[in-house]
Design a protein around this motif. Structure first.
Motif, short mmCIF file in Angstrom:
data_model
loop_
_atom_site.label_atom_id
_atom_site.label_comp_id
_atom_site.label_asym_id
_atom_site.label_seq_id
_atom_site.Cartn_x
_atom_site.Cartn_y
_atom_site.Cartn_z
N ALA A 24 21.06 19.07 -21.24
CA ALA A 24 21.11 20.49 -21.19
C ALA A 24 20.69 20.92 -19.94
N TYR A 25 20.92 22.02 -19.55
CA TYR A 25 20.51 22.75 -18.19
C TYR A 25 18.88 22.83 -18.37
N SER A 26 18.17 22.69 -17.11
CA SER A 26 16.93 22.92 -17.17
C SER A 26 16.64 24.08 -15.99
N PRO A 27 16.88 25.27 -16.47
CA PRO A 27 16.68 26.45 -15.27
C PRO A 27 15.38 26.32 -14.48
N LYS A 28 15.37 26.25 -13.10
CA LYS A 28 14.23 26.51 -12.29
C LYS A 28 13.52 27.71 -12.54
N GLU A 29 12.38 27.61 -12.59
CA GLU A 29 11.18 28.82 -12.44
C GLU A 29 11.44 29.38 -11.07
N LEU A 30 11.21 30.98 -11.41
CA LEU A 30 11.17 31.68 -10.15
C LEU A 30 9.89 31.56 -9.51
N ARG A 31 10.07 31.30 -8.17
CA ARG A 31 8.94 31.28 -7.22
C ARG A 31 8.65 32.59 -6.34
N SER A 32 7.38 32.65 -5.80
CA SER A 32 7.12 33.68 -5.20
C SER A 32 7.77 33.63 -3.72
N PHE A 33 8.16 34.55 -2.95
CA PHE A 33 8.83 34.31 -1.70
C PHE A 33 8.31 35.60 -1.01
N ASP A 34 8.70 35.72 0.47
CA ASP A 34 8.50 36.53 1.32
C ASP A 34 9.52 37.53 1.31
N GLU A 35 9.40 38.76 0.74
CA GLU A 35 10.26 39.78 0.52
C GLU A 35 10.57 40.39 1.92
N THR A 36 11.84 40.59 2.32
CA THR A 36 12.09 41.17 3.58
C THR A 36 13.56 42.41 3.31
N SER A 37 13.88 42.22 1.90
CA SER A 37 14.89 43.25 1.54
C SER A 37 14.47 43.72 0.07
N SER A 38 14.50 44.99 -0.02
CA SER A 38 14.11 45.70 -1.38
C SER A 38 15.33 46.12 -1.93
N LEU A 39 15.17 46.11 -3.36
CA LEU A 39 16.18 46.80 -4.35
C LEU A 39 15.90 47.80 -4.84
N ASP A 40 16.38 48.98 -4.37
CA ASP A 40 15.84 50.23 -5.30
C ASP A 40 16.81 50.81 -6.23
N THR A 41 16.43 51.33 -7.55
CA THR A 41 17.38 51.67 -8.39
C THR A 41 17.67 52.98 -8.05
N GLN A 42 18.88 53.43 -7.93
CA GLN A 42 19.48 54.82 -7.94
C GLN A 42 19.97 55.29 -9.10
N TRP A 43 20.39 54.72 -10.03
CA TRP A 43 20.97 55.22 -11.36
C TRP A 43 21.09 54.30 -12.37
N ASP A 44 21.08 54.61 -13.62
CA ASP A 44 21.43 53.54 -14.65
C ASP A 44 22.21 54.23 -15.79
N ARG A 45 23.03 53.82 -16.42
CA ARG A 45 23.74 54.16 -17.53
C ARG A 45 23.87 53.03 -18.54
N LYS A 46 24.29 53.40 -19.90
CA LYS A 46 24.40 52.49 -20.83
C LYS A 46 25.96 52.61 -21.17
N VAL A 47 26.79 51.39 -20.97
CA VAL A 47 28.34 51.45 -21.16
C VAL A 47 28.40 50.84 -22.71
N GLY A 48 28.71 51.63 -23.59
CA GLY A 48 29.14 50.96 -24.82
C GLY A 48 28.10 50.04 -25.44
N GLU A 49 28.57 48.91 -25.90
CA GLU A 49 27.62 47.82 -26.70
C GLU A 49 27.83 46.61 -25.84
N GLY A 50 28.25 46.93 -24.41
CA GLY A 50 28.05 45.48 -23.32
C GLY A 50 29.09 44.51 -23.83
N LEU A 51 28.93 43.43 -23.43
CA LEU A 51 29.91 42.27 -23.45
C LEU A 51 29.95 41.51 -24.64
#
Length: 389
Positions: free
Chosen positions: A33-60
């Protein structure tokens, strides 16, 4: 301490096919089985800011159809498995139109030259008018289609799960030619996506072969074995070319393969320029002289596109089922199985930004335009992010 946020802020067709996808992922590593690595803290130099979101049907849907969105100009097009298709203003998220095709959508979307193309679980290919969503034509191919239909000026080329490649007239949907390949008894879920230019189409197949087809007739101009089946079990012998070949402006072709290698070819004859021992089911991305590859265990590797030499490798997201890479303003963009979006500096290979879109996960490649990223989660949530600075 393991955190999914930056230090700066203090802190998965049928059941059988889904099972195969899991087994295939494990086969290349010899693990149960896969063993996903846990996310670790890091020095953020780029931010991701939400502009808008929409729900499109029932997804995949439960089968996780690869229904990736598409963008052309100032409009984003997205769909859900049950047949809903939406067009939204890329800047504001305002819905320009919404239709229901009342059929199971199975493929990624392609938006080009005023039309939106998509395919269905029963082998239909549909062309919609970008301005209002009206149906321009509907044609049938030999079987289910999971790859986005690909267009040149005259043709729409469609690769279906039975190994056939069908060229349709872009204006009418009429069949122009069909190319048939042999299929192994066991394949990964999904198919490669053709790379279509005006004279030819480059097609990666489940038997590990790459074919270059003459777009006038569908006849192969040259073929080559990119990946050779090895091992005793059918799973070990999987060699699908399930990504899309990438062509450079100077005529080099880059191809990934599962349980195989990454190769650079001279596009007109298929001569091998270099090869690298990396297994990948994803489409790579070419940026300048860098070729970026996501391996089957979700390591991110930067190669010198001229020589195949490894420049850097990031294994901090290993086994997190990363999507194929996208590129946004100097950074690589990936989604993962827990619904996080990750940014990696394309030149240095360091994680520089992260946010979470939805816990249902992200399995389709983000769509980017400059510093804007459109990400669709498995539940259908479409979120638009802006990278700063």
């Amino acid at each position: 301490m393991t955190l999914g946020i930056p230090k700066k802020q203090l802190i998965r067709v049928s059941f059988g096919a889904l099972t195969l996808a899991l087994l295939a992922g494990c086969a290349s590593k010899g693990e149960s089985a896969y063993s996903p690595k846990e996310l670790r803290s890091f020095d953020e130099t780029s931010s991701l800011d939400t502009q808008w979101d929409r729900k499109v049907g029932e997804g995949l849907g439960h089968a996780r159809y690869p229904i990736a969105p598409a963008r052309e100009g100032d409009t984003v097009f997205a769909a859900g498995v049950e047949g809903v298709v939406m067009a939204m203003n890329a800047d504001s998220g305002d819905v320009e139109w919404k239709i229901d095709l009342d059929t199971t959508i199975s493929s990624a979307l392609t938006a080009v030259a005023g039309q939106v193309y998509l395919a269905t679980g029963n082998g239909e290919v549909i062309a919609l008018d970008q301005s209002d969503g009206s149906e321009e034509w509907r044609s049938r191919v030999s079987s289910e289609v999971l790859a986005a239909p690909q267009a040149n000026q005259q043709l729409l080329v469609v690769q279906s799960v039975d190994g056939r490649v069908t060229a349709l007239d872009r204006a009418s949907g009429e069949e122009r030619w069909v190319y048939t390949s042999s299929q192994p008894s066991l394949t990964l879920r999904g198919t490669g996506t053709p790379m279509v230019i005006d004279p030819v189409s480059f097609v990666g197949l489940a038997n590990g072969r790459l074919a270059t087809l003459d777009n006038r007739s569908g006849q192969p101009l040259w073929e080559m074995q990119v990946a050779t089946p090895r091992g005793r079990s059918e799973v070990e012998r999987l060699v699908d070319l399930s990504g899309q070949p990438i062509i450079s402006p100077d005529g080099r072709l880059f191809v990934t393969s599962y349980n195989g290698r990454v190769v650079a070819l001279e596009a007109t004859q298929g001569d091998v320029l270099w090869e690298a021992d990396l297994s990948s089911r994803h489409t790579p991305i070419l940026v300048g002289d860098f070729l970026f590859v996501v391996t089957d265990d979700s390591q991110v590797v930067a190669l010198d596109a001229n020589s195949g030499r490894e420049i850097w490798r990031n294994d901090e997201l290993q086994d997190r089922w990363l999507t194929a890479p996208a590129f946004a303003d100097g950074r690589l963009v990936f989604g993962d199985f827990e619904g996080y979006v990750h940014l990696i500096d394309a030149r240095e290979g360091d994680i520089v930004g992260r946010t979470r879109v939805h816990g249902s996960g992200i399995t389709v490649r983000p769509v980017t335009d400059g510093s804007t990223i459109h990400v669709q989660a498995n539940n259908g949530r479409l979120e638009t992010l802006e990278v700063t600075p």
